[in-house]
Design an enzyme around this catalytic site. Structure first.
Site, mmCIF file in Angstrom:
data_model
loop_
_atom_site.group_PDB
_atom_site.id
_atom_site.type_symbol
_atom_site.label_atom_id
_atom_site.label_comp_id
_atom_site.label_asym_id
_atom_site.label_seq_id
_atom_site.Cartn_x
_atom_site.Cartn_y
_atom_site.Cartn_z
ATOM 1 N N GLU A 154 -6.669 64.008 64.680
ATOM 2 C CA GLU A 154 -8.060 64.208 64.246
ATOM 3 C C GLU A 154 -8.900 62.984 64.602
ATOM 4 O OE1 GLU A 154 -7.024 65.295 60.257
ATOM 5 O OE2 GLU A 154 -6.259 67.198 61.025
ATOM 6 N N HIS A 208 -3.792 59.492 64.510
ATOM 7 C CA HIS A 208 -3.728 60.912 64.147
ATOM 8 C C HIS A 208 -4.623 61.704 65.097
ATOM 9 C CE1 HIS A 208 -4.230 64.644 61.939
ATOM 10 N NE2 HIS A 208 -3.108 64.335 61.312
ATOM 11 N N ASN A 218 -0.325 63.259 53.841
ATOM 12 C CA ASN A 218 -1.608 62.893 54.452
ATOM 13 C C ASN A 218 -2.696 63.748 53.791
ATOM 14 O OD1 ASN A 218 -3.765 62.266 56.029
ATOM 15 N ND2 ASN A 218 -2.964 63.174 57.923
ATOM 16 N N TRP A 219 -3.404 63.132 52.847
ATOM 17 C CA TRP A 219 -4.422 63.908 52.101
ATOM 18 C C TRP A 219 -5.711 64.077 52.885
ATOM 19 C CZ3 TRP A 219 -3.745 61.256 46.620
ATOM 20 C CH2 TRP A 219 -2.575 61.766 46.031
ATOM 21 N N LYS A 220 -5.819 63.383 53.999
ATOM 22 C CA LYS A 220 -7.037 63.454 54.830
ATOM 23 C C LYS A 220 -8.268 63.186 53.952
ATOM 24 C CE LYS A 220 -4.512 66.466 57.878
ATOM 25 N NZ LYS A 220 -4.477 67.507 58.891
ATOM 26 N N GLU A 279 3.519 65.380 66.161
ATOM 27 C CA GLU A 279 2.643 66.392 65.571
ATOM 28 C C GLU A 279 1.939 67.180 66.675
ATOM 29 O OE1 GLU A 279 1.398 65.375 61.303
ATOM 30 O OE2 GLU A 279 -0.026 64.395 62.619
ATOM 31 N N GLY A 294 0.217 67.618 55.624
ATOM 32 C CA GLY A 294 -1.201 67.699 55.276
ATOM 33 C C GLY A 294 -1.411 68.704 54.146
ATOM 34 N N GLY A 295 -1.762 69.923 54.514
ATOM 35 C CA GLY A 295 -2.106 70.975 53.545
ATOM 36 C C GLY A 295 -1.140 71.099 52.375
ATOM 37 N N SER A 316 1.947 71.938 59.831
ATOM 38 C CA SER A 316 2.219 73.123 59.008
ATOM 39 C C SER A 316 3.587 73.102 58.324
ATOM 40 C CB SER A 316 2.045 74.410 59.832
ATOM 41 O OG SER A 316 0.710 74.517 60.271
ATOM 42 N N GLY A 327 -2.485 72.228 60.677
ATOM 43 C CA GLY A 327 -3.438 73.003 59.883
ATOM 44 C C GLY A 327 -3.555 74.461 60.299
HETATM 45 P P1 PGA Z 1 -0.771 70.070 58.128
HETATM 46 O O1 PGA Z 1 -1.288 68.631 58.641
HETATM 47 O O2 PGA Z 1 0.493 69.848 57.379
HETATM 48 O O3 PGA Z 1 -1.884 70.590 57.268
HETATM 49 O O4 PGA Z 1 -0.573 70.902 59.352
HETATM 50 C C1 PGA Z 1 -0.405 67.672 59.138
HETATM 51 C C2 PGA Z 1 -1.149 66.458 59.602
HETATM 52 O O5 PGA Z 1 -2.290 66.572 60.056
HETATM 53 O O6 PGA Z 1 -0.628 65.317 59.507
#
Ligand code: PGA
Length: 270
Positions: free
Chosen positions: A116, A114, A29-31, A186, A253-254, A232, A192
């Site tokens: 966010e 998600h 997930n590159w956001k 999640e 994500g990250g 994470s 994050g």
């Molecule tokens: P993260 O994000 O790996 O940076 O914690 C995961 C996500 O939001 O899907």
């Protein structure tokens, strides 16, 4: 349906499953990250890397790069998906993207709900439910994200949050259609933050999600729904999480932004 999965913490028995015999979905997930140049160099490295066919790698770029990414991946193993979609087929929805448009691009996956989008863009369970139904109607596999806040974890209401999200987000879905789903657990406090849920917590929640799915859709449909963990995930923790029962992949994500980090995760899941 009561609110008890029957899974007690004490039942977490470290019944490890060998990574070798499990198939994983590795979703990036590159956001709202990456420039065109960064997308190019990432894909160049990924395309020259061979991984075990048992695992599926799916990249979720921002909308403007979807078609471009699709072309760069041509003939290669990685798949791509969208980070969001609207539920309507077309219409006056400025700034939105319809499922048919994603289908046109050959995009077969979409992240839905998600945290966010739930928290920053105020998406409700009702909107998420409409997206899930629309995605499946359009042959797009939705990756439904669910998870509790730190407050819900601390005041011990985290299971009822997960139950509510699953019941409302999946309302109106037949067992046959539920087979098309992917779920991503999640916890918000792990996204994050660098602080992943520990093995015991992941075990407990994946068991619980599985139990709710069985209650909602029965054994057969639920056995076909992979449950991913997100929050994470990185090369230093992915192996410990991957051996947990009912963990069939990761939404990352990250650690999916840098090709070196992402490749090392892929290698560890072989
Ligand atoms: P993260 O994000 O790996 O940076 O914690 C995961 C996500 O939001 O899907």
């Amino acid at each position: 349906m009561n609110n008890n999965s029957g899974v007690k913490d004490s039942q977490y028995n470290k019944k490890n499953e060998s990574i070798k015999y499990k198939s994983f979905i590795i979703a990036a997930n590159w956001k709202m990250n990456k420039t065109m140049e960064e997308v190019c160099s990432f894909i160049e490295r990924l395309n020259s890397f061979e991984w075990n066919i048992k695992n599926k790698v799916i990249l979720f770029p921002s909308f403007p790069y979807l078609i471009f990414l699709k072309q760069l991946l041509k003939g290669k193993k990685a798949l791509c998906g969208a980070q969001n979609m609207h539920w309507e087929d077309s219409g006056a929805y400025t700034g939105e993207v319809a499922p048919a448009m994603l289908k046109d691009l050959g995009c077969r996956y979409c992240i839905v709900g998600h945290s966010e989008r739930r928290n920053i863009l105020l998406e409700t369970d009702n909107m998420i439910n409409k997206k899930i139904l629309s995605a499946i109607k359009n042959d797009i596999v939705p990756i439904l994200c669910i998870g509790e806040s730190i407050k819900e974890r601390k005041n011990n209401t985290y299971k009822s949050t997960i139950m509510r999200q699953l019941k409302e987000d999946l309302s109106g879905l037949s067992p046959e259609k539920a087979e098309k789903l992917i779920i991503a657990y999640e916890p918000l406090w792990a996204i994050g933050t660098g602080l992943n849920a520990n093995a015991e917590q992941v075990y407990e929640m994946h068991q619980y999600i599985k139990w709710v799915l069985i209650e909602l859709f029965g054994n057969i449909a639920s056995s076909k729904v992979p449950i991913l963990y997100g929050g994470s995930v990185k090369s230093s923790n992915v192996k410990d999480l991957a051996i947990i029962e009912n963990v069939y992949g990761f939404l990352i994500g990250g650690a999916s932004l840098k090709i070196e980090d992402f490749l090392s995760i892929i290698k560890l899941l072989e």
